[in-house]
Design an enzyme around this catalytic site. Structure first.
Site, PDB file in Angstrom:
ATOM      1  N   ASP A 119       0.845  -1.234  -0.007  1.00 40.64           N
ATOM      2  CA  ASP A 119       0.003   0.080  -0.076  1.00 40.64           C
ATOM      3  C   ASP A 119       0.865   1.203  -0.123  1.00 40.64           C
ATOM      4  O   ASP A 119       2.124   1.234   0.010  1.00 40.64           O
ATOM      5  CB  ASP A 119      -1.020  -0.130   1.125  1.00 40.64           C
ATOM      6  CG  ASP A 119      -2.196   0.884   0.984  1.00 40.64           C
ATOM      7  OD1 ASP A 119      -2.273   1.758   0.052  1.00 40.64           O
ATOM      8  OD2 ASP A 119      -3.237   0.822   1.583  1.00 40.64           O
TER       9      ASP A 119
HETATM   10  C1  BGC Z   1      -4.945   3.133   0.267  1.00 43.88           C
HETATM   11  C2  BGC Z   1      -5.174   2.029  -0.766  1.00 43.88           C
HETATM   12  C3  BGC Z   1      -5.147   2.755  -2.129  1.00 43.88           C
HETATM   13  C4  BGC Z   1      -3.778   3.349  -2.530  1.00 43.88           C
HETATM   14  C5  BGC Z   1      -3.641   4.147  -3.684  1.00 43.88           C
HETATM   15  C6  BGC Z   1      -3.772   3.926   0.011  1.00 43.88           C
HETATM   16  O1  BGC Z   1      -3.408   4.889   0.715  1.00 43.88           O
HETATM   17  O2  BGC Z   1      -5.045   2.537   1.502  1.00 43.88           O
HETATM   18  O3  BGC Z   1      -6.536   1.623  -0.694  1.00 43.88           O
HETATM   19  O4  BGC Z   1      -5.373   1.893  -2.952  1.00 43.88           O
HETATM   20  O5  BGC Z   1      -3.527   4.254  -1.359  1.00 43.88           O
HETATM   21  O6  BGC Z   1      -4.103   5.275  -3.825  1.00 43.88           O
END
Ligand code: BGC
Length: 731
Positions: A286
């Site tokens: 993430d």
């Molecule tokens: C979120 C994810 C997301 C990713 C990309 C993260 O901060 O937890 O769910 O897909 O960012 O934007």
């Protein structure tokens, strides 16, 4: 040679030609802003490539993946330009010409493309209990993402969300494992189609592996404590199913499970996900979560150490929004012998396979002319249907609803005249709070009611902001001439850390508005636009009717107006338990011991509204629940059927929900678990027998030794108020 063998052969051939630097670059996923002018968080109003950065990252550091957007959404043309240009550099100006894979969040549609179709959030889809709608959301998201040149979408969210305080509940299919699995599968099948190659399908990226939806303290990205049997029984099944159905990538949970950050948990990533579950796709981190191992989780001394831990645990691609330092560290680590080359090859093999399966080596962006249906009425119609079926009627007394079209109404509340409160977060921007990117032609609840009833029958005063009074007194004054009062309470759009809250209660100013308006003695109709269930126990008795709308998307205003005026008969069912008290937060499938209250009784499960609850403008009666046979052995199946009758005077759709209780088990069993559901549309007086088949696998749970088992003994099947017992024999 079959297609898969052909891809494997090509991947191996390419891998053999790659240098360590080229391989490490493939494992990096940078933010689009890192390729553009200005500071990453500089808030620049227009987004433009910075040539030095573009070439620096794609040509020099050989970055294999780019993600996300700038400050504002782009049109399909702009997306195609940005992605096309990145691909041009990758394909023509690097030694091997490997295409970049572009990834983005498509949480409720291709939400970062101007004008795309915005659906209800997943929580609303779960309330529809209609997998066909999730499939169509997946299909349309894929179509519109591909129209934007984007082949990879970070979703669906398969986090079984069991903590009502958690701010990302709206992005999930709710608190039940089975619903998450069924709806997740349907979305995936819609989005990936028969194969991820071609102009109309994308690769999905189910997230967040694993346990993310049950943070111990209710805050985002905070620790989860889960015994492994629970992790396997409640949180794993939607992912297992997604893998079986062809998910080619999975995103990790930012937080920790049992005190080990998921990003360094070799057991979870390598042994369980890739080993036991046989996942052959790409495991992506993430946002900045390898960096976070240093400053947030404090399990690594510095970034290089973090890279070592994460890659050795099994991470294949890092979402490192700002730069490519991950690749530099990784090259050093391999040279020092701290990360085995075999691990790098495994990661890059997975990434190249994904790119090949997507067909990126043949065509990265398809012609604009291939997408005549982008933002079409048909697509808006699919979103509208999903919104309609999601709306959940939680209370309706004194025939407050449907509204007579002859009546005059006061419409008030923070969410009454706002597209942002219909769409929630991930709507054109990350927070979804900016108003300048709204699709102004879409209707708010107020505008849709004006359309239906005529402007002269609709009076408006906002009443409050999210947390502050604005003109409650004026709303009360204006109510004098109204026959009914519609109050649209709402939760300010937010996600991730900004969605953390201190108190689950609906903000006081909004509850005060309801109290003040209730003094008028006029019928009060509450419409709730919220992600998580905000506690409303002090104002619920003041309301004659309550309609839960979740975040219903761009067509939500119209859908709400149709339900309020009775043109559509609601049938949504709650996908979570709606708590009555902020100190009594547990899911419907809790264990009996969780119910024990301070008085030692077992009556502490007393939510405001139960999971699975939802009324209609008609009434349904159940009878003749039949279960056969009444004794089963391993491998047998069980036929269950029930008769449901529309006993009211309107056509309506009922979701029949089958719950199972294991009466005695070696691990304290949940009080009940949803095992099947089906929708039945019935005209007044019509009866239908709805049938289900259960298998012995449906009777299984995960025991002390983390094995799925079904133990001999009595079980109860319940549907509505009816129940029947049967016996499972161990042969
Ligand atoms: C979120 C994810 C997301 C990713 C990309 C993260 O901060 O937890 O769910 O897909 O960012 O934007």
């Amino acid at each position: 040679m079959d297609k898969e063998a052909e891809i494997n052969r090509k991947v191996e051939a390419l891998l053999n030609r790659m240098t360590l630097e080229e391989k490490a670059g493939q494992m990096v996923n940078v933010g689009l802003k890192a390729l553009c002018e200005g500071d990453f968080y500089g808030g620049q109003d227009t987004i433009r490539f910075d040539s030095a950065k573009l070439y620096g990252l794609i040509q020099e550091h050989l970055v294999g993946s780019v993600q996300n957007m700038g400050k504002y959404p782009l049109t399909t043309e702009e997306w195609r330009y940005f992605i096309g240009r990145i691909q041009e550099v990758a394909l023509k100006e690097t030694r091997l010409g490997i295409p970049v894979i572009y990834g983005i969040d498509g949480v409720h549609g291709a939400n970062y493309t101007v004008g795309s179709t915005l659906f209800p959030h997943q929580i609303g889809l779960a309330a529809t209990r209609n997998p066909e709608l999730a499939r169509s959301m997946g299909q349309i998201t894929a179509y519109e993402a591909k129209a934007s040149g984007i082949p990879w979408v970070y979703g669906p969210t398969l986090d079984v969300a069991k903590h009502p305080l958690w701010g990302r509940i709206s992005e999930t299919f709710g608190e039940d494992t089975y619903i998450n699995q069924v709806m997740g599968d349907a979305y995936l099948q819609g989005a990936q189609g028969d194969g991820i190659n071609g102009p109309y399908s994308i690769a999905v990226c189910p997230k967040h592996f694993i346990g993310y939806g049950n943070p111990f303290n209710g805050k985002d990205r905070s620790p989860v404590y889960l015994p492994e049997y629970m992790l396997r029984q409640y949180y794993l099944p939607p992912f297992v199913s997604a893998i079986k159905n062809g998910a080619q990538s999975i995103m990790l949970n930012s937080g920790s499970v049992n005190a080990i950050p998921c990003h360094i948990d070799k057991y979870l990533i390598t042994d369980l996900l890739k080993g036991e579950l046989g996942f052959e796709g790409v495991v992506i981190s993430d946002w900045a979560d390898v960096d976070n191992l240093v400053g947030v989780h404090r399990v690594a001394e510095d970034e290089k150490h973090a890279v070592q831990l994460a890659v050795n645990a099994g991470l294949d691609m890092v979402m490192e929004p700002y730069d490519a330092s991950f690749a530099t560290d990784l090259v050093e680590l391999v040279k020092e012998g701290a990360v085995p080359m075999a691990r790098i090859n495994d990661a890059v093999r997975r990434i190249l396979t994904l790119k090949m399966k997507l067909g990126l080596f043949e065509q990265t962006v398809y012609p604009a002319s291939a997408y005549p249906e982008f933002a079409s009425e048909a697509f808006a119609g699919a979103s509208f249907q999903a919104a309609l079926e999601s709306l959940t009627l939680l209370k309706n007394e004194k025939a407050a609803l449907p509204l007579s079209k002859e009546k005059k109404v006061l419409v008030t509340g923070v969410a009454a005249n706002s597209l942002n409160y219909l769409n929630g977060a991930w709507s054109r921007t990350f927070s979804g709070q900016e108003t300048e990117y709204n699709d102004e032609e879409k209707l708010t609840v107020l505008e849709a009611l004006q359309d239906k009833l005529g402007a002269s029958r609709v009076i408006y005063a906002q009443g409050t902001d999210y947390e502050e009074d604005i003109n409650t007194a004026e709303a009360v004054r204006k109510a004098a001439t109204a026959d009914a009062i519609i109050i649209c309470l709402g939760e300010r759009p937010a996600t991730e850390k900004p969605s953390d809250i201190e108190d689950l209660s609906m903000p006081a100013a909004q509850r005060e508005l309801v109290k003040a308006l209730a003094q008028t003695g006029k019928p009060i109709i509450l419409v709730l636009l919220e992600g998580r269930p905000r506690v409303i126990s002090d104002i619920e008795p003041l309301a004659d009717a309550i309609l839960m709308a979740y975040y219903p998307g761009n067509e939500g205003g119209r859908a709400i107006a149709e339900v309020l005026t009775g043109e559509y008969n609601p049938g949504g069912k709650l996908p979570y338990t709606y708590p009555r008290y902020t100190g009594s937060l547990f899911a419907y499938d809790h264990t009996r011991s969780e119910e024990r209250d301070v008085n030692w009784g077992f009556e502490a499960f007393n939510p405001q509204f139960e999971f699975g609850f939802g009324l209609s403008y008609t009434t349904f009666a159940y009878d003749e629940l039949e279960v056969s046979p009444l004794e089963v052995g391993p491998g047998d199946s069980l036929q269950v059927s029930v008769r449901v009758t529309n006993t009211g005077s309107r056509t309506g759709t009922e979701t029949v929900q089958l719950f199972l209780t294991d009466k005695v088990a070696s691990v304290t069993p949940p009080v009940r678990q949803l095992k099947r559901f089906a929708k039945a549309s019935l005209i007044p007086g019509e009866s239908r027998r709805v049938a289900f088949t259960l298998y012995t696998e449906d009777l299984q749970f995960v025991n002390r030794y983390n094995q799925w088992v079904a133990e001999q003994g009595e079980f109860t099947i319940s549907i509505d108020q009816l129940s029947r017992d049967f016996f499972l024999r161990e042969d």
